[in-house]
Design a protein around this motif. Structure first.
Motif, PDB file in Angstrom:
ATOM      1  N   THR A  23       0.839  -1.189   0.000  1.00 26.83           N
ATOM      2  CA  THR A  23       0.000   0.000   0.000  1.00 26.83           C
ATOM      3  C   THR A  23       0.874   1.238   0.000  1.00 26.83           C
ATOM      4  O   THR A  23       1.718   1.409   0.861  1.00 26.83           O
ATOM      5  CB  THR A  23      -0.913   0.018   1.241  1.00 26.83           C
ATOM      6  N   SER A  24       0.676   2.119  -0.969  1.00 24.13           N
ATOM      7  CA  SER A  24       1.534   3.301  -1.088  1.00 24.13           C
ATOM      8  C   SER A  24       0.916   4.537  -0.461  1.00 24.13           C
ATOM      9  O   SER A  24       1.568   5.559  -0.340  1.00 24.13           O
ATOM     10  CB  SER A  24       1.823   3.579  -2.568  1.00 24.13           C
ATOM     11  N   THR A  25      -0.353   4.463  -0.072  1.00 24.21           N
ATOM     12  CA  THR A  25      -0.988   5.594   0.589  1.00 24.21           C
ATOM     13  C   THR A  25      -1.649   5.130   1.866  1.00 24.21           C
ATOM     14  O   THR A  25      -1.961   3.952   2.014  1.00 24.21           O
ATOM     15  CB  THR A  25      -2.056   6.239  -0.319  1.00 24.21           C
ATOM     16  N   ALA A  26      -1.852   6.052   2.779  1.00 21.78           N
ATOM     17  CA  ALA A  26      -2.415   5.687   4.069  1.00 21.78           C
ATOM     18  C   ALA A  26      -3.838   5.160   3.896  1.00 21.78           C
ATOM     19  O   ALA A  26      -4.614   5.669   3.095  1.00 21.78           O
ATOM     20  CB  ALA A  26      -2.424   6.898   5.002  1.00 21.78           C
ATOM     21  N   THR A  27      -4.166   4.124   4.648  1.00 19.92           N
ATOM     22  CA  THR A  27      -5.506   3.572   4.615  1.00 19.92           C
ATOM     23  C   THR A  27      -6.491   4.592   5.189  1.00 19.92           C
ATOM     24  O   THR A  27      -6.257   5.130   6.263  1.00 19.92           O
ATOM     25  CB  THR A  27      -5.569   2.283   5.455  1.00 19.92           C
ATOM     26  N   PRO A  28      -7.589   4.882   4.491  1.00 18.23           N
ATOM     27  CA  PRO A  28      -8.561   5.848   5.032  1.00 18.23           C
ATOM     28  C   PRO A  28      -9.081   5.393   6.389  1.00 18.23           C
ATOM     29  O   PRO A  28      -9.413   4.228   6.585  1.00 18.23           O
ATOM     30  CB  PRO A  28      -9.687   5.836   3.978  1.00 18.23           C
ATOM     31  N   ARG A  29      -9.156   6.328   7.314  1.00 18.25           N
ATOM     32  CA  ARG A  29      -9.583   5.986   8.656  1.00 18.25           C
ATOM     33  C   ARG A  29     -11.105   6.078   8.758  1.00 18.25           C
ATOM     34  O   ARG A  29     -11.781   6.662   7.908  1.00 18.25           O
ATOM     35  CB  ARG A  29      -8.966   6.924   9.688  1.00 18.25           C
ATOM     36  N   GLY A  30     -11.649   5.499   9.822  1.00 19.78           N
ATOM     37  CA  GLY A  30     -13.084   5.528  10.060  1.00 19.78           C
ATOM     38  C   GLY A  30     -13.590   6.942  10.289  1.00 19.78           C
ATOM     39  O   GLY A  30     -12.840   7.847  10.661  1.00 19.78           O
ATOM     40  N   LEU A  31     -14.869   7.125  10.056  1.00 25.31           N
ATOM     41  CA  LEU A  31     -15.468   8.455  10.180  1.00 25.31           C
ATOM     42  C   LEU A  31     -15.487   8.950  11.616  1.00 25.31           C
ATOM     43  O   LEU A  31     -15.640  10.141  11.854  1.00 25.31           O
ATOM     44  CB  LEU A  31     -16.901   8.415   9.627  1.00 25.31           C
ATOM     45  N   PHE A  32     -15.359   8.040  12.563  1.00 28.52           N
ATOM     46  CA  PHE A  32     -15.521   8.415  13.958  1.00 28.52           C
ATOM     47  C   PHE A  32     -14.212   8.341  14.746  1.00 28.52           C
ATOM     48  O   PHE A  32     -14.218   8.214  15.954  1.00 28.52           O
ATOM     49  CB  PHE A  32     -16.589   7.535  14.608  1.00 28.52           C
ATOM     50  N   THR A  33     -13.090   8.419  14.044  1.00 22.62           N
ATOM     51  CA  THR A  33     -11.810   8.472  14.728  1.00 22.62           C
ATOM     52  C   THR A  33     -11.777   9.706  15.627  1.00 22.62           C
ATOM     53  O   THR A  33     -12.045  10.827  15.160  1.00 22.62           O
ATOM     54  CB  THR A  33     -10.649   8.571  13.718  1.00 22.62           C
ATOM     55  N   PRO A  34     -11.489   9.554  16.920  1.00 20.44           N
ATOM     56  CA  PRO A  34     -11.469  10.716  17.830  1.00 20.44           C
ATOM     57  C   PRO A  34     -10.458  11.769  17.383  1.00 20.44           C
ATOM     58  O   PRO A  34      -9.436  11.448  16.783  1.00 20.44           O
ATOM     59  CB  PRO A  34     -11.061  10.095  19.172  1.00 20.44           C
ATOM     60  N   ARG A  35     -10.739  13.026  17.688  1.00 19.71           N
ATOM     61  CA  ARG A  35      -9.796  14.100  17.366  1.00 19.71           C
ATOM     62  C   ARG A  35      -8.518  13.972  18.181  1.00 19.71           C
ATOM     63  O   ARG A  35      -7.453  14.408  17.751  1.00 19.71           O
ATOM     64  CB  ARG A  35     -10.437  15.467  17.647  1.00 19.71           C
ATOM     65  N   LYS A  36      -8.634  13.383  19.365  1.00 15.12           N
ATOM     66  CA  LYS A  36      -7.449  13.139  20.198  1.00 15.12           C
ATOM     67  C   LYS A  36      -7.675  11.869  20.995  1.00 15.12           C
ATOM     68  O   LYS A  36      -8.813  11.524  21.341  1.00 15.12           O
ATOM     69  CB  LYS A  36      -7.163  14.325  21.114  1.00 15.12           C
ATOM     70  N   TYR A  37      -6.600  11.170  21.274  1.00 14.59           N
ATOM     71  CA  TYR A  37      -6.713   9.919  22.026  1.00 14.59           C
ATOM     72  C   TYR A  37      -5.329   9.548  22.543  1.00 14.59           C
ATOM     73  O   TYR A  37      -4.317   9.822  21.892  1.00 14.59           O
ATOM     74  CB  TYR A  37      -7.245   8.794  21.136  1.00 14.59           C
ATOM     75  N   LYS A  38      -5.312   8.932  23.719  1.00 16.16           N
ATOM     76  CA  LYS A  38      -4.046   8.442  24.271  1.00 16.16           C
ATOM     77  C   LYS A  38      -4.299   7.087  24.916  1.00 16.16           C
ATOM     78  O   LYS A  38      -5.239   6.921  25.689  1.00 16.16           O
ATOM     79  CB  LYS A  38      -3.467   9.414  25.302  1.00 16.16           C
ATOM     80  N   LEU A  39      -3.461   6.127  24.572  1.00 13.41           N
ATOM     81  CA  LEU A  39      -3.568   4.793  25.144  1.00 13.41           C
ATOM     82  C   LEU A  39      -2.978   4.775  26.548  1.00 13.41           C
ATOM     83  O   LEU A  39      -2.075   5.543  26.867  1.00 13.41           O
ATOM     84  CB  LEU A  39      -2.810   3.777  24.278  1.00 13.41           C
ATOM     85  N   SER A  40      -3.484   3.864  27.359  1.00 16.91           N
ATOM     86  CA  SER A  40      -2.862   3.604  28.661  1.00 16.91           C
ATOM     87  C   SER A  40      -1.671   2.697  28.400  1.00 16.91           C
ATOM     88  O   SER A  40      -1.825   1.611  27.836  1.00 16.91           O
ATOM     89  CB  SER A  40      -3.869   2.924  29.589  1.00 16.91           C
ATOM     90  N   LEU A  41      -0.498   3.143  28.776  1.00 17.53           N
ATOM     91  CA  LEU A  41       0.721   2.414  28.425  1.00 17.53           C
ATOM     92  C   LEU A  41       1.705   2.395  29.583  1.00 17.53           C
ATOM     93  O   LEU A  41       1.922   3.419  30.232  1.00 17.53           O
ATOM     94  CB  LEU A  41       1.395   3.073  27.213  1.00 17.53           C
ATOM     95  N   LYS A  42       2.284   1.242  29.832  1.00 17.70           N
ATOM     96  CA  LYS A  42       3.393   1.135  30.774  1.00 17.70           C
ATOM     97  C   LYS A  42       4.681   1.211  29.968  1.00 17.70           C
ATOM     98  O   LYS A  42       5.007   0.318  29.198  1.00 17.70           O
ATOM     99  CB  LYS A  42       3.332  -0.182  31.554  1.00 17.70           C
ATOM    100  N   GLY A  43       5.405   2.324  30.125  1.00 16.75           N
ATOM    101  CA  GLY A  43       6.616   2.524  29.349  1.00 16.75           C
ATOM    102  C   GLY A  43       7.742   1.585  29.751  1.00 16.75           C
ATOM    103  O   GLY A  43       7.807   1.124  30.897  1.00 16.75           O
ATOM    104  N   GLN A  44       8.612   1.303  28.798  1.00 17.77           N
ATOM    105  CA  GLN A  44       9.777   0.460  29.050  1.00 17.77           C
ATOM    106  C   GLN A  44      11.031   1.167  28.544  1.00 17.77           C
ATOM    107  O   GLN A  44      11.040   1.709  27.446  1.00 17.77           O
ATOM    108  CB  GLN A  44       9.666  -0.875  28.308  1.00 17.77           C
ATOM    109  N   ARG A  45      12.081   1.139  29.343  1.00 18.46           N
ATOM    110  CA  ARG A  45      13.390   1.588  28.867  1.00 18.46           C
ATOM    111  C   ARG A  45      14.140   0.373  28.327  1.00 18.46           C
ATOM    112  O   ARG A  45      14.033  -0.724  28.883  1.00 18.46           O
ATOM    113  CB  ARG A  45      14.180   2.241  30.002  1.00 18.46           C
TER     114      ARG A  45
END
Length: 206
Positions: A23-45
């Motif tokens: 795929t040479s172009t980005a896949t179109p996203r869903g109509l309801f993709t939030p304007r902002k979002y952050k996952l809950s993540l446990k960071g690792q070094r």
């Protein structure tokens, strides 16, 4: 993805091109993709100077509910101190963990220098699928590393786990111990420091 080798005084590492997604172009996203979002993540070094791909892959897999250590991934990915991790070795390993769940990782090339494509891909993975993609960057060009890394075109891997379309920013976690952790960076800046020939490990449904 280029060998993701990092050390306190890293030397330039040659680019090893990962197999790109057809795929040479980005896949179109869903109509309801939030304007902002952050996952809950446990960071690792990263546990060693050259474990950035295993560390980032471990964090990405954790967003599927999969727990696997950096050392296990490094062994399977044939990670070495001199060469880091090749994308051609890493992709089959992480895909083996997610295939049964109906997903796959690909290595598209179209986000290089293109903040719109990058934001579309990141927001689709994070906002729609709730997965954290791995990003291939030039380590010395990250804003928090300016003047702190010796060498040029030092391959490195980080993950994206949040975004804000209105602000045009992406929240990343950098596993590099001295300067890493959570950082927020503009999509335009991040797009400009992606490695060519495989910008990210992008999550897609089968």
């Amino acid at each position: 993805m280029s060998p993701s080798y990092a050390s306190p005084t890293p030397s330039p590492s040659p680019t090893v091109t990962a197999t790109p997604s057809p795929t040479s172009t980005a896949t179109p996203r869903g109509l309801f993709t939030p304007r902002k979002y952050k996952l809950s993540l446990k960071g690792q070094r990263q546990q060693t100077n050259y474990f950035c791909v295993p560390a980032s892959s471990s964090m990405s897999l954790s967003t599927f509910g999969i727990t696997v250590s950096q050392s296990t991934l490094a062994k399977k990915m044939k990670t070495t101190a001199s060469g880091g991790t090749k994308g051609s070795n890493a992709l089959p390993v992480i895909n083996a963990y997610v295939k049964s769940r109906g997903y796959r990782y690909t290595s598209p090339t179209d986000a290089d220098g293109n903040p719109i494509v990058l934001m579309n891909r990141v927001s689709g993975n994070i906002g729609d699928l709730h997965r954290a993609p791995v990003l291939a960057v030039w380590m010395e060009k990250l804003p928090w590393n300016k003047g702190k890394i010796k060498g040029t075109k030092v391959g490195h891997a980080i993950i994206a786990y949040g975004y804000d379309k209105t602000a045009g920013t992406i929240t990343v976690y950098d596993p590099w111990k001295p300067t890493g952790g959570t950082h927020t960076i503009s999509a335009s800046t991040l797009a400009g420091i992606l490695q060519p020939g495989g910008n990210m490990y992008y999550v897609a449904k089968l």
